[in-house]
Write a protein that holds these residues in place. Sequence first.
Motif, PDB file in Angstrom:
ATOM      1  N   ARG A  47       0.837  -1.195   0.000  1.00 13.89           N
ATOM      2  CA  ARG A  47       0.000   0.000   0.000  1.00 13.89           C
ATOM      3  C   ARG A  47       0.875   1.249   0.000  1.00 13.89           C
ATOM      4  O   ARG A  47       1.866   1.337   0.726  1.00 13.89           O
ATOM      5  CB  ARG A  47      -0.897  -0.001   1.235  1.00 13.89           C
ATOM      6  N   VAL A 107       0.408   5.088   0.828  1.00 18.65           N
ATOM      7  CA  VAL A 107      -0.468   6.104   1.406  1.00 18.65           C
ATOM      8  C   VAL A 107      -0.065   7.462   0.834  1.00 18.65           C
ATOM      9  O   VAL A 107       1.077   7.900   0.996  1.00 18.65           O
ATOM     10  CB  VAL A 107      -0.373   6.114   2.941  1.00 18.65           C
ATOM     11  N   ASP A 121      -0.634  12.199  -6.298  1.00 18.58           N
ATOM     12  CA  ASP A 121      -1.536  11.106  -6.635  1.00 18.58           C
ATOM     13  C   ASP A 121      -1.225  10.556  -8.020  1.00 18.58           C
ATOM     14  O   ASP A 121      -1.169   9.331  -8.222  1.00 18.58           O
ATOM     15  CB  ASP A 121      -2.983  11.614  -6.567  1.00 18.58           C
ATOM     16  N   ARG A 143       0.140   6.673  -8.720  1.00 20.52           N
ATOM     17  CA  ARG A 143      -0.616   5.719  -9.542  1.00 20.52           C
ATOM     18  C   ARG A 143       0.204   5.222 -10.726  1.00 20.52           C
ATOM     19  O   ARG A 143       0.131   4.042 -11.096  1.00 20.52           O
ATOM     20  CB  ARG A 143      -1.930   6.352  -9.983  1.00 20.52           C
ATOM     21  N   ILE A 203      -1.563  -0.778  -3.976  1.00 25.64           N
ATOM     22  CA  ILE A 203      -2.819  -0.061  -3.739  1.00 25.64           C
ATOM     23  C   ILE A 203      -2.515   1.379  -3.334  1.00 25.64           C
ATOM     24  O   ILE A 203      -1.700   1.620  -2.431  1.00 25.64           O
ATOM     25  CB  ILE A 203      -3.632  -0.757  -2.632  1.00 25.64           C
ATOM     26  N   ASP A 231      -3.730   4.664  -1.536  1.00 22.64           N
ATOM     27  CA  ASP A 231      -4.689   4.992  -0.478  1.00 22.64           C
ATOM     28  C   ASP A 231      -4.524   6.465  -0.109  1.00 22.64           C
ATOM     29  O   ASP A 231      -3.553   6.844   0.535  1.00 22.64           O
ATOM     30  CB  ASP A 231      -4.423   4.096   0.734  1.00 22.64           C
ATOM     31  N   ASN A 232      -5.467   7.311  -0.544  1.00 22.49           N
ATOM     32  CA  ASN A 232      -5.389   8.750  -0.254  1.00 22.49           C
ATOM     33  C   ASN A 232      -5.858   9.042   1.163  1.00 22.49           C
ATOM     34  O   ASN A 232      -6.971   8.679   1.547  1.00 22.49           O
ATOM     35  CB  ASN A 232      -6.239   9.538  -1.250  1.00 22.49           C
ATOM     36  N   LYS A 233      -4.996   9.707   1.941  1.00 22.87           N
ATOM     37  CA  LYS A 233      -5.304  10.103   3.321  1.00 22.87           C
ATOM     38  C   LYS A 233      -4.929  11.573   3.499  1.00 22.87           C
ATOM     39  O   LYS A 233      -3.931  11.910   4.138  1.00 22.87           O
ATOM     40  CB  LYS A 233      -4.515   9.245   4.313  1.00 22.87           C
ATOM     41  N   GLY A 239      -1.571  11.187   6.814  1.00 17.89           N
ATOM     42  CA  GLY A 239      -0.963  10.103   6.051  1.00 17.89           C
ATOM     43  C   GLY A 239       0.275   9.538   6.722  1.00 17.89           C
ATOM     44  O   GLY A 239       0.477   8.316   6.759  1.00 17.89           O
ATOM     45  N   GLU A 286      -0.661   7.301   9.563  1.00 20.24           N
ATOM     46  CA  GLU A 286      -1.129   5.989   9.126  1.00 20.24           C
ATOM     47  C   GLU A 286       0.026   5.002   9.036  1.00 20.24           C
ATOM     48  O   GLU A 286      -0.087   3.843   9.443  1.00 20.24           O
ATOM     49  CB  GLU A 286      -1.804   6.139   7.761  1.00 20.24           C
ATOM     50  N   THR A 334       3.563  -1.043   3.843  1.00 20.29           N
ATOM     51  CA  THR A 334       2.896   0.255   3.784  1.00 20.29           C
ATOM     52  C   THR A 334       3.957   1.338   3.643  1.00 20.29           C
ATOM     53  O   THR A 334       4.831   1.476   4.498  1.00 20.29           O
ATOM     54  CB  THR A 334       2.054   0.526   5.043  1.00 20.29           C
TER      55      THR A 334
END
Length: 337
Positions: A47, A49, A59, A63, A78, A80-82, A90, A93, A103
């Motif tokens: 992941r 973040v 972002d 991606r 993956i 994961d926008n925070k 973020g 997290e 992560t």
Amino acid sequence: MKKNSPDSRRRVLLAAAAAPSLMLLGGLGLPAVARAQASGFPAKPVRIVVPFSPGGPTDLMARAIGKIMTASMGQPVIIDNKPGGGGVIGLGEVAHQPADGYTMVFPSILAVTNPALMPSYPFDTERDFSGVTVVGFIPHALVVSPQFPAHDLAGLVSMARRQPDSLAYGSSGNGTSAHLAGAVFAKRAGIRVTHVPYRGAGPAVQDLMSGQIQFMFLDMSSALPQIRAGKLRALAVASAERFAGLPEVPTVAEQGYLGFGIHGWYGLLVRAGTPRPVVERLYTEVKRALDSQEVRRLFQAQGIQPGGMPPAEFDQLIHSDLALWKKAIAELRIQLQ
């Protein structure tokens, strides 16, 4: 950057970290248990973040990189926008996840400026996180509207000196790199200007175009399309060297402010204590993505300069930037409440 090579620095740092009493494998100076933990990595999805909203430069970068890493690692990456708290949500997290490399967090340079800006910043960036790599550097340009009467920094500074506090510069928010770049420049130039913070670059750019504010330091990913469309005009580039996409625009340093260089970066971090072989594997995968034609085309279109420095070198950059901004922010007396 240090004058010695990245490879030699990595060897020195890894050798210094090795403990004689540990059983070492592969010449990495790491215990066998760490090598065993990393041998099957990744065995499940990874992941990333992103501590900002979808659709922004971070972002898009995440991606694009995640797509290529998914194909090469055989496990989904993956995104994961925070968003929120200048990246604090973020980072938090990841700070509470296991130190296993599954992560990562993708902060901006706020990770090294916020500790000096926030009296109760909840993390120690060096203690709590380890660098994987800088994904990209985003230069800033000092931009004005096409109607602005000055055509270089000397003209802008002359206007500000004739009428102190008459010029206003915008930013995408208090404590952002655009705010700090404007404050550092005003101090170096000996001018009094008013800072106007906005909630994002978009509203600031609109007011710049309409003349509500007179100038701003805008990241190149936002500035380049507006400059090319003739809606903004660049007076200077804030990086140490000219930007390849605007080779005709001189740097701030070239216009009389020697040593002036403000760089924005975005990088990937993991929780401190992540086994070094896992960090190196992540670095290898991210570097492969950064070297791909697909990512390079995206970065070029966005005005982003690809990164790719090794983990140890990124850790050194974090260390030096923390010291640099702590000193600068203290001198400027800027603090976020």
